[in-house]
Design an enzyme around this catalytic site. Structure first.
Site, PDB file in Angstrom:
ATOM      1  N   CYS A   1       0.794  -1.203  -0.105  1.00  0.00           N
ATOM      2  CA  CYS A   1      -0.016   0.091  -0.096  1.00  0.00           C
ATOM      3  C   CYS A   1       0.988   1.171  -0.099  1.00  0.00           C
ATOM      4  O   CYS A   1       1.596   1.329   0.709  1.00  0.00           O
ATOM      5  CB  CYS A   1      -0.801   0.046   1.133  1.00  0.00           C
ATOM      6  SG  CYS A   1      -1.246   1.442   2.432  1.00  0.00           S
TER       7      CYS A   1
ATOM      8  N   CYS B   1       0.817   3.581   3.087  1.00  0.00           N
ATOM      9  CA  CYS B   1       1.646   3.097   4.223  1.00  0.00           C
ATOM     10  C   CYS B   1       3.040   3.228   3.953  1.00  0.00           C
ATOM     11  O   CYS B   1       3.776   3.843   5.164  1.00  0.00           O
ATOM     12  CB  CYS B   1       1.642   1.252   4.311  1.00  0.00           C
ATOM     13  SG  CYS B   1      -0.235   0.837   4.355  1.00  0.00           S
TER      14      CYS B   1
END
Ligand SMILES: *[C@@H]1O[C@H](CO)[C@@H](O)[C@H](O)[C@H]1NC(C)=O
Length: 414
Positions: free
Chosen positions: A31, A34
């Site tokens: 992600c 992230c």
């Protein structure tokens, strides 16, 4: 950076969880957000250690430990949670170092903080634009207040004090009381008129006038209030002052005939109309004013441009008495429109950023679908819905100016 653990062992984590307060970033290796959070997270860990905070900072790959992640109700990545005893608090604010640290310090501390002296009260009042205060000794109301505080501490601070801590200018009709200080004045919670304490706190936790962005608007949705927004031009500061000052003075005007109902509204201004346009799936002019009903997604716009306070007042009262026409809403028609609108903006943004990819992604399937529709329609010429669908696609293609492209794809695929 020894405090920044990678929580590799579920058991170690669950054992130490009971005594400690943990701030955990649940992430996924794939992600992008992230990855963006990672350096900020390191700084958060370092800063909290430096300041001697009892909060321990960790992160956990939610895809590798999906059992733990689902136990904590992690639905997306990254998810930031503060785990304190049996409770897990979600962080929903902007992902900046200062905001996350402020959140950790607020939530890790006691749910209700007591203010022992007048100086302390004055100091805290200066630092908080909205301040909730319980005044009085032990009581069932205090228990209720503590319970509400331990849930809503994710949003704001809760304080308690005895009566003599308050300045003379504050008069309470009864003790104990729960009071909120904001907008240069204070309001007392009334059990009979204001409903449950937690819904009152949710409604009162914002100043009456705010600069509004997408995130604030999302948060304001939980208040169930009407949100009156002056949509202003970011390039024209004079207009901005005119309209937003107008709204501002309206809500601070104690003598205004609408003063009572004024508390049904949340006021603010938003720069530019992009966000609002996508929200209402239409176009608001700039500058203008719009009122959103956050409980049913309806909105109101004035029939004519608002130029003075008089017209503004008339518009507000027409919304309150129900004579202003409402647009939007959360009905089934609006939901279908939303799906179509989102699909359309996705297609538009793909074409805008990369026309060739867009042609390939949409042109080819559209060509195939058109051919299929053509086949179906010529077989059953009374099928109106299919015809409509086909027309819809043709419109979109024309708008993007990709008709020739589609033709080319059709011929190549046929
Ligand atoms: C806003 O929506 C709620 C819920 O549907 C409704 O009860 C209320 O009357 C609406 N307010 C206005 C001003 O339309």
């Amino acid at each position: 950076m020894q405090i920044l653990f990678v929580l590799s062992s579920l058991f170690r984590f669950k054992d130490s969880r009971m005594e400690d307060v943990w701030l955990v970033d649940f992430y996924a290796p794939w992600c992008g957000y992230c990855k963006k959070l990672e350096p900020i997270w390191k700084e958060v860990g370092a800063e909290l250690t430096r300041s001697g905070s009892p909060v321990r900072v960790g992160k956990m790959d939610g895809t590798a430990y999906s059992g733990v992640a689902s136990e904590f109700g992690v639905r997306g990545y990254p998810t930031i949670k503060l785990l304190k005893g049996e409770l897990a608090y979600n962080y929903k604010g902007p992902r900046t170092k200062d905001d996350i640290i402020e959140f950790a310090n607020r939530v890790a501390g006691p749910a209700v903080r007591s203010l022992p002296s007048r100086q302390m009260f004055e100091h805290v009042l200066k630092r908080h634009s909205v301040l909730f205060l319980y005044v009085g000794g032990e009581s069932p109301l205090k228990e209720k207040y503590t319970e509400v505080a331990s849930e809503l501490i994710v949003y704001t601070y809760f304080f308690s004090a005895s009566e003599d801590v308050l300045p003379e200018s504050v008069t309470l009709h009864e003790l104990p009381s729960v009071v909120v200080f904001k907008d240069g004045t204070y309001f007392t919670y009334d059990e009979y008129e204001d409903g449950s304490l937690s819904s009152w706190v949710n409604r009162e936790r914002f100043q009456s006038y705010l600069p509004i962005d997408g995130f604030t608007l999302y948060e304001l949705g939980e208040t169930g209030k009407l949100v009156a927004i002056a949509v202003t031009d970011e390039r024209d500061p004079t207009e901005r002052t005119a309209l937003s000052v107008c709204t501002q003075c309206f809500c601070n005007d104690q003598k205004s005939s609408l003063m009572l109902s004024c508390r049904d509204f949340q006021f603010g201004h938003m720069e530019g109309n992009d966000y609002i346009n996508s929200l209402i799936m239409g176009e608001v002019s700039v500058p203008s004013i719009i009122i959103l009903n956050t409980s049913n997604e309806q909105y109101f716009v004035p029939a004519e441009p608002v130029e003075d306070l008089e017209q503004l007042l008339r518009f507000f009262s027409s919304v309150l008495d129900g004579s202003a026409p409402a647009f939007g809403g959360d009905g089934i028609f609006q939901r279908i429109k939303r799906v179509a609108y989102d699909a359309r903006s996705t297609i538009m943004s793909v074409f805008r950023s990369s026309p060739l990819l867009g042609c390939f992604l949409f042109g080819l399937p559209l060509g195939v679908i058109s051919l299929m529709c053509y086949g179906i329609c010529t077989a059953e010429s009374d099928d109106d819905t299919e015809l409509m669908k086909r027309d819809g696609f043709t419109d979109e293609e024309e708008e993007e100016g990709e008709e020739e492209e589609q033709g080319a794809k059709i011929s190549s695929s046929s």
